[in-house]
Design a protein around this motif. Structure first.
Motif, PDB file in Angstrom:
ATOM      1  N   ALA A  91       0.816  -1.219   0.000  1.00  0.00           N
ATOM      2  CA  ALA A  91       0.000   0.000   0.000  1.00  0.00           C
ATOM      3  C   ALA A  91       0.845   1.263   0.000  1.00  0.00           C
ATOM      4  N   GLY A  92       2.121   1.125  -0.249  1.00  0.00           N
ATOM      5  CA  GLY A  92       2.982   2.295  -0.374  1.00  0.00           C
ATOM      6  C   GLY A  92       3.210   3.023   0.937  1.00  0.00           C
ATOM      7  N   GLY A  93       3.214   2.289   2.049  1.00  0.00           N
ATOM      8  CA  GLY A  93       3.473   2.918   3.341  1.00  0.00           C
ATOM      9  C   GLY A  93       2.303   3.678   3.908  1.00  0.00           C
ATOM     10  N   SER A  94       1.092   3.342   3.482  1.00  0.00           N
ATOM     11  CA  SER A  94      -0.089   4.113   3.882  1.00  0.00           C
ATOM     12  C   SER A  94      -0.575   3.767   5.288  1.00  0.00           C
ATOM     13  N   TYR A  95      -1.494   4.578   5.752  1.00  0.00           N
ATOM     14  CA  TYR A  95      -2.090   4.479   7.085  1.00  0.00           C
ATOM     15  C   TYR A  95      -2.871   3.178   7.232  1.00  0.00           C
ATOM     16  N   LEU A  96      -2.588   2.426   8.306  1.00  0.00           N
ATOM     17  CA  LEU A  96      -3.260   1.150   8.549  1.00  0.00           C
ATOM     18  C   LEU A  96      -3.775   1.096   9.983  1.00  0.00           C
ATOM     19  N   LEU A  97      -4.996   0.594  10.121  1.00  0.00           N
ATOM     20  CA  LEU A  97      -5.588   0.307  11.424  1.00  0.00           C
ATOM     21  C   LEU A  97      -6.031  -1.142  11.455  1.00  0.00           C
ATOM     22  N   ILE A  98      -5.963  -1.765  12.631  1.00  0.00           N
ATOM     23  CA  ILE A  98      -6.410  -3.151  12.730  1.00  0.00           C
ATOM     24  C   ILE A  98      -7.578  -3.270  13.701  1.00  0.00           C
ATOM     25  N   GLU A  99      -8.518  -4.126  13.355  1.00  0.00           N
ATOM     26  CA  GLU A  99      -9.629  -4.418  14.255  1.00  0.00           C
ATOM     27  C   GLU A  99      -9.118  -5.406  15.301  1.00  0.00           C
ATOM     28  N   LYS A 100      -8.503  -4.855  16.324  1.00  0.00           N
ATOM     29  CA  LYS A 100      -7.852  -5.665  17.350  1.00  0.00           C
ATOM     30  C   LYS A 100      -8.439  -5.324  18.713  1.00  0.00           C
ATOM     31  N   ILE A 101      -8.889  -6.344  19.433  1.00  0.00           N
ATOM     32  CA  ILE A 101      -9.377  -6.152  20.792  1.00  0.00           C
ATOM     33  C   ILE A 101      -8.186  -6.218  21.738  1.00  0.00           C
ATOM     34  N   LEU A 102      -7.952  -5.137  22.460  1.00  0.00           N
ATOM     35  CA  LEU A 102      -6.909  -5.101  23.479  1.00  0.00           C
ATOM     36  C   LEU A 102      -7.561  -5.217  24.846  1.00  0.00           C
ATOM     37  N   GLU A 103      -7.217  -6.257  25.571  1.00  0.00           N
ATOM     38  CA  GLU A 103      -7.714  -6.401  26.925  1.00  0.00           C
ATOM     39  C   GLU A 103      -7.022  -5.390  27.841  1.00  0.00           C
ATOM     40  N   PRO A 104      -7.598  -5.056  28.995  1.00  0.00           N
ATOM     41  CA  PRO A 104      -6.970  -4.080  29.890  1.00  0.00           C
ATOM     42  C   PRO A 104      -5.514  -4.419  30.189  1.00  0.00           C
ATOM     43  N   GLY A 105      -4.646  -3.442  29.981  1.00  0.00           N
ATOM     44  CA  GLY A 105      -3.227  -3.643  30.225  1.00  0.00           C
ATOM     45  C   GLY A 105      -2.460  -4.227  29.062  1.00  0.00           C
ATOM     46  N   GLU A 106      -3.166  -4.676  28.021  1.00  0.00           N
ATOM     47  CA  GLU A 106      -2.511  -5.273  26.861  1.00  0.00           C
ATOM     48  C   GLU A 106      -2.100  -4.183  25.876  1.00  0.00           C
ATOM     49  N   ALA A 107      -0.924  -4.339  25.281  1.00  0.00           N
ATOM     50  CA  ALA A 107      -0.435  -3.389  24.284  1.00  0.00           C
ATOM     51  C   ALA A 107      -0.320  -4.076  22.938  1.00  0.00           C
ATOM     52  N   LEU A 108      -0.374  -3.283  21.878  1.00  0.00           N
ATOM     53  CA  LEU A 108      -0.144  -3.839  20.544  1.00  0.00           C
ATOM     54  C   LEU A 108       1.283  -4.379  20.466  1.00  0.00           C
ATOM     55  N   PRO A 109       1.490  -5.512  19.802  1.00  0.00           N
ATOM     56  CA  PRO A 109       2.852  -6.002  19.608  1.00  0.00           C
ATOM     57  C   PRO A 109       3.723  -4.939  18.948  1.00  0.00           C
ATOM     58  N   ALA A 110       4.930  -4.816  19.427  1.00  0.00           N
ATOM     59  CA  ALA A 110       5.822  -3.749  18.965  1.00  0.00           C
ATOM     60  C   ALA A 110       6.125  -3.850  17.471  1.00  0.00           C
ATOM     61  N   GLY A 111       6.091  -5.044  16.921  1.00  0.00           N
ATOM     62  CA  GLY A 111       6.464  -5.219  15.520  1.00  0.00           C
ATOM     63  C   GLY A 111       5.346  -4.997  14.526  1.00  0.00           C
ATOM     64  N   PHE A 112       4.159  -4.666  14.983  1.00  0.00           N
ATOM     65  CA  PHE A 112       3.035  -4.484  14.067  1.00  0.00           C
ATOM     66  C   PHE A 112       3.193  -3.178  13.286  1.00  0.00           C
ATOM     67  N   ALA A 113       3.130  -3.283  11.973  1.00  0.00           N
ATOM     68  CA  ALA A 113       3.249  -2.115  11.097  1.00  0.00           C
ATOM     69  C   ALA A 113       1.867  -1.502  10.893  1.00  0.00           C
ATOM     70  N   CYS A 114       1.398  -0.801  11.922  1.00  0.00           N
ATOM     71  CA  CYS A 114       0.103  -0.127  11.832  1.00  0.00           C
ATOM     72  C   CYS A 114       0.082   1.019  12.819  1.00  0.00           C
ATOM     73  N   GLU A 115      -0.907   1.889  12.673  1.00  0.00           N
ATOM     74  CA  GLU A 115      -0.996   3.068  13.529  1.00  0.00           C
ATOM     75  C   GLU A 115      -1.808   2.807  14.796  1.00  0.00           C
ATOM     76  N   GLY A 116      -2.505   1.671  14.870  1.00  0.00           N
ATOM     77  CA  GLY A 116      -3.279   1.382  16.065  1.00  0.00           C
ATOM     78  C   GLY A 116      -4.490   0.533  15.759  1.00  0.00           C
TER      79      GLY A 116
END
Length: 774
Positions: free
Chosen positions: A260-285
């Protein structure tokens, strides 16, 4: 990378096409929206209103406007200076009607020789070289098969015939049962789906077959049309549906980012309380459910927890143990509708492990039932997996040996068992918690929302500020939301229900009267039902009947989807009918709603303003700039009137003001002024600083400054716990300090500098949005 300041979600469907979206752009720009946000637009099952059942990823759905429609919507957005975000579905495709899906049709016709065989996640050995399709009433229904027009037919279902397996041109020459036995697929009874399926699905939906986008060739073909959108400048970003179902989410996101040429990406990800997105995920949130949970809870009265817990215990005959409940609901799923998936995992356990298939499935199910999050991302999530294994053994000590054998196998992310286990845990979490426990744990409906932990009853302002500062520092481009196409209740429904935490005695008395007048022999479900009815009232009968049936079947205590209890469902339907047909019930409901309404409206406006001005990229779900009191899908996907909103916005801009904060134009005022300010004055939203009030009612104010200590920005003020504030006697001597003169975007009034009475600022509305005048 171009990034959005805000988005507006549009549900693209045959009744609201991409061309309609293009026509809506001028209004959305006037509203203050920065990007339009489109639901899936690739070709889907005909008649689908949601688009998540893509049947052909190579083209935009003609029923949704086709390629010309996207061109029109994109051109309209570009002309207005707006961006375009599109929802895509990489995990699965729709196979309800095989003839509509060329990939699936080819697989069924040619089996393992099909060029699409590698695209689907099929356990060929388990099926004896055939794909098992659960469509028959029962296995004896093979007698109903017929051959017609070169296809195998089962009533309205059509399936291809492999070359050389039947006598072409003579439908009477072959026994359909024998022809069926020669195909690359096996039609089986629908009840066997729980145990005998051999293809990966989306959750337990047989008509959504998983695809393997981890294979480069499959990724390329599945995303060729999506890549074209970026190559031709039609789209600026993507929302990725259900990444937890993928074999390698991190690898997928990196490949997609590049495509996608480095474009803005969001993922439909459920984060439980205290959980963070994996550091290696190439997305904005994420798509914002984590933000939704925080906003909801800061408007819930913590003092209501004890009384509502007591009411809940009375209704269920004992205190609810949520941890034990979700362990049970997850096991209900692993041993029921997703048992096929658990058995597939068990078949991957090597014989050298010394575990029989059922024993392995039992131990694997217990580990999954102990998972605190949707998925581990190995090796990063190794500790989560280990802790789940420890909890499984504490619950079932007799499984210690089996779990000890399985743990090192599950930790190997490169092995098929370790990979598939990660894909499966989220399915069980979603079905066991969101779609079952959330309909059983009913003390306060606001809390059982997608992405939330319902054991967290309320969030104090201090904790809210801590979370927002963290969001500003770590996920400033992640989406925030209050309503989506998947929320169990819309934002305004939840805002009204939240008032019950301030009115526990009144609610207990009202519920008892309703149970006397329209008895339902399932206390927790009655609690859920009457909260929902009060949350959306007034509503039409069909909407409430559909919701009641779905809620009861999802809960699975008194009835269910597979074998509905007709006697119980008749009592449930009678209870809903009583809301319309029994004057005493109608009067009770209307009295309750009249009590809740002003406080619910204050909560709604507060939540809306906070969500639109807090750190992150705020999304407005279609139509929610007016009051929107919806329940779970499909209720939350109903059509709405853009014309009425356009006219109301023009009236506001012409100087008209809402008669009161109860007028739905007040919500439009808050939405439009907050969106416009974020878009037009980005310099006012660069930081996050809590603002503390002093005085008798200080605890009823939630306030923050989106600027920095050196450069004050937009200042949000919202009323918390409005019933308690009223009982306290209002704002009285409560004040805030304003470092400079500030104007309210909602009223035009100017305040400060210096000490200013909160009651003066919030004279007209329960919220204010202040900006420096200089």
């Amino acid at each position: 990378m171009r990034t959005p300041v805000s988005t507006y979600r549009l549900q693209i469907r045959p009744g609201f096409t991409l061309q309609d979206a293009a026509q809506a752009v001028p209004y959305l720009k006037s509203l203050g929206v920065d990007w339009i946000y489109l639901s899936p637009i690739l070709t889907a099952e005909r008649g689908s209103d949601h688009g998540y059942d893509v049947t052909d990823p190579s083209a935009i759905d003609p029923d949704r406007g086709g390629a010309d429609g996207l061109l029109a919507a994109s051109a309209a957005a570009r002309e207005a200076g707006m961006g375009v975000l599109v929802d895509i579905v990489p995990n699965h495709v729709g196979v309800a009607t095989p003839a509509q899906n060329p990939w699936w049709w080819s697989l069924l016709k040619e089996g393992q020789q099909s060029r699409y065989a590698q695209a689907f996640d099929v356990d060929w050995d388990f099926g004896g070289g055939r794909v098992r399709i659960p469509v028959l009433g029962d296995d004896s229904d093979v007698d109903a098969l017929e051959i017609k027009d070169g296809e195998l037919r089962y009533y309205d279902h059509r399936f291809p015939l492999a070359e050389g397996t039947y006598t072409a041109g003579d439908s009477t020459a072959d026994d359909p049962r024998e022809v069926h036995d020669r195909q690359h697929y096996e039609l089986i009874g629908w009840r066997r789906a729980d145990t005998d399926l051999n293809y990966r699905r989306f959750f337990a939906v047989n008509s959504l077959a998983g695809i393997r986008v981890e294979i480069p060739e499959v990724f390329d073909e599945a995303h060729a049309e999506v890549v074209r959108w970026f190559r031709e400048g039609l789209v600026d970003g993507l929302r990725i549906d259900h990444p937890d179902g993928l074999a390698d989410p991190e690898g997928y996101l990196h490949r997609l980012r590049e495509a996608a040429g480095g474009s803005y990406l969001l993922i439909e990800k459920i984060l439980e309380p205290g959980e963070a997105l994996p550091a290696g995920f190439a997305c904005e949130g994420t798509t914002g459910y984590d933000a939704l949970a925080d906003v909801d809870r800061v408007f819930v009265d913590a003092a209501g927890q004890g009384p509502l817990d007591a009411l809940d215990a009375e209704l269920r005959g004992g205190a609810a143990d949520y941890e034990d409940m979700i362990r049970g609901t997850k096991r209900r799923i692993t041993d029921g509708i997703l048992h096929s998936e658990m058995l597939r995992l068990a078949r991957l356990v090597p014989a050298s492990a010394g575990l029989g298939q059922e024993a392995a499935a039992d131990a694997l199910s217990e580990i999954i039932a102990a998972f605190p999050v949707y998925r581990s991302y190995l090796p990063e999530g190794a500790d989560v997996l280990k802790e789940a294994c420890e909890l499984a053994v504490r619950r079932r000590p007799e499984l210690e040996g089996a779990v000890g054998v399985l743990l090192p196998l599950l930790l190997d992310a490169q092995a098929e068992l370790g990979m598939r286990f990660q894909q499966t845990s989220g399915m069980v979490m979603a079905k066991g918690v969101e779609d079952t426990a959330f309909f059983r744990y009913t003390r306060l409906g606001t809390l059982t929302e997608v992405g939330a932990d319902p054991t967290e009853f309320a969030v104090a302002p201090e904790e809210f500020h801590t979370r927002m500062a963290r969001r500003q520092a770590e996920l400033p481009l992640s989406m925030t939301t209050l309503s989506t196409h998947d929320t169990k209740r819309s934002e305004d429904t939840r805002a009204r229900i939240s008032v019950l935490a301030e009115l526990a005695p009144e609610w207990q008395a009202s519920l008892h009267r309703l149970q006397t007048l329209a008895p339902l022999p399932d206390g927790p479900l009655a609690n859920l039902l009457w909260q929902a009815v009060a949350g959306v009232w007034p509503a039409d009968r069909d909407r409430l009947q559909s919701y009641a049936q779905k809620a009861a079947r999802e809960a699975g205590n008194s009835t269910n989807w597979i074998d509905p209890d007709e006697a119980f469902e008749a009592k449930l339907a009678a209870a809903v009918d009583a809301a319309f047909d029994t004057p005493e019930v109608t009067d009770e409901l209307e009295s309750l709603v009249a009590l809740l309404e002003p406080y619910g409206a204050a909560n709604s406006l507060g939540a809306k303003l906070v969500q639109l001005t807090m750190p992150g990229v705020p999304d407005v779900y279609q139509g929610t700039e007016f009051w929107d009191r919806s329940l779970t899908d499909p209720d939350n996907r109903r059509p709405f009137d853009f014309g009425a909103r356009r006219r109301a916005l023009a009236a506001l801009d012409a100087g008209e003001r809402p008669a009161s904060f109860l007028d739905e134009a007040a919500k439009l005022l808050v939405t439009s002024r907050a969106l416009r300010l974020r878009r037009d004055r980005p310099e006012l939203f660069t930081g996050y600083t809590p603002v503390t009030a002093t005085g008798a009612a200080a605890a009823h104010l939630l306030a923050f400054d989106r600027g920095t200590p050196a450069a004050p920005g937009a200042l949000t003020l919202a009323t918390r716990l409005p019933r308690g504030l009223e009982q306290r006697g209002g704002w009285q001597d409560t004040t805030v300090e304003l470092a400079a003169a500030m104007a309210d975007e909602l009223t035009g009034a100017t305040h400060g500098p210096g000490t200013v009475a909160v009651g003066e600022i919030l004279r007209d509305y329960p919220v204010a949005l202040l900006v420096p005048t200089a």
